[in-house]
Design a protein around this motif. Structure first.
Motif, mmCIF file in Angstrom:
data_model
loop_
_atom_site.group_PDB
_atom_site.id
_atom_site.type_symbol
_atom_site.label_atom_id
_atom_site.label_comp_id
_atom_site.label_asym_id
_atom_site.label_seq_id
_atom_site.Cartn_x
_atom_site.Cartn_y
_atom_site.Cartn_z
ATOM 1 N N UNK A 9 0.841 -1.094 -0.009
ATOM 2 C CA UNK A 9 0.089 0.052 -0.041
ATOM 3 C C UNK A 9 0.978 1.376 0.043
ATOM 4 N N UNK A 10 0.583 2.146 -0.677
ATOM 5 C CA UNK A 10 1.300 3.435 -0.628
ATOM 6 C C UNK A 10 0.307 4.279 0.074
ATOM 7 N N UNK A 11 0.740 4.986 1.015
ATOM 8 C CA UNK A 11 0.115 5.688 2.015
ATOM 9 C C UNK A 11 -0.317 7.364 1.488
ATOM 10 N N UNK A 12 -1.184 7.821 2.124
ATOM 11 C CA UNK A 12 -1.493 9.154 1.848
ATOM 12 C C UNK A 12 -0.370 10.301 2.081
ATOM 13 N N UNK A 13 0.595 9.995 2.881
ATOM 14 C CA UNK A 13 1.792 10.990 2.944
ATOM 15 C C UNK A 13 2.496 10.691 1.645
#
Ligand code: DAT
Ligand code: MG
Length: 156
Positions: A9-13
């Motif tokens: 998962x590539x996170x919101x940050x």
């Protein structure tokens, strides 16, 4: 040695900081095959399932808020020993302790804002694949460069 699938998962940050493409390209250039990919917004229920091992921690409410407020990119990578290979590329949870050359080591300074998630075992990967993907969202296509990424005895 075994062909494995693992979830990232590539996170919101990472979205806010313009790191999505750079992070994805690290897995591509390593030779991992992308077999599924989509943007999703995690629901609080999905977050509680995904972070079941952390729901009782004091930081969990902040983690859930962070992960459910904005979209993330979720993808499945396939390769020999993919779970371990991907965790190595990701680096340890606290980005300040992560080795230089890892995603977290190179792109972040935080534990709670560490840009990326990766499955921590083959069993977790299996659960995460079914958590995020319907069977028809995973693709079993022929990657033509496979013959150059792996030797004859490494392809199964
Ligand atoms: P990892 O993401 O390396 O598998 P984990 O499963 O223990 O680590 O934790 C999941 C996420 O939860 C992690 O990427 C960031 C957040 N987290 C973990 N420990 C934390 C802490 N002590 N303070 C704040 N956030 C934390
Ligand atoms: Mg984890």
């Amino acid at each position: 040695m075994a062909m494995e699938k693992t979830v990232v998962l590539i996170k919101p940050d990472a979205f806010q900081r313009g790191l999505v493409g750079r992070i994805l390209s690290r897995f591509e250039r390593k030779g991992l095959k992308i077999v599924g990919m989509k943007m999703v917004k995690m629901s609080p229920g999905l977050a509680k399932e995904h972070y079941a091992h952390l729901v009782d921690k004091p930081f969990y409410p902040g983690l859930e808020k962070f992960m459910t407020n904005e979209p993330i990119l979720v993808f499945v990578l396939e390769g020999q020993e993919a779970v371990e290979v991907v965790r190595k590329i990701v680096g340890v949870t606290n980005s300040r302790k992560a080795d230089a050359g890892t995603v977290r080591g190179d792109y972040s300074m935080s534990t709670g804002r560490n840009t990326i998630h990766a499955s921590d075992s083959i069993e977790t990967a299996r659960a995460e694949i079914t958590r995020f993907f319907a069977p028809e969202e995973l693709f079993d296509y022929n990657l033509k460069v496979w013959d150059y990424i792996y030797a004859e005895d490494e392809k199964e």
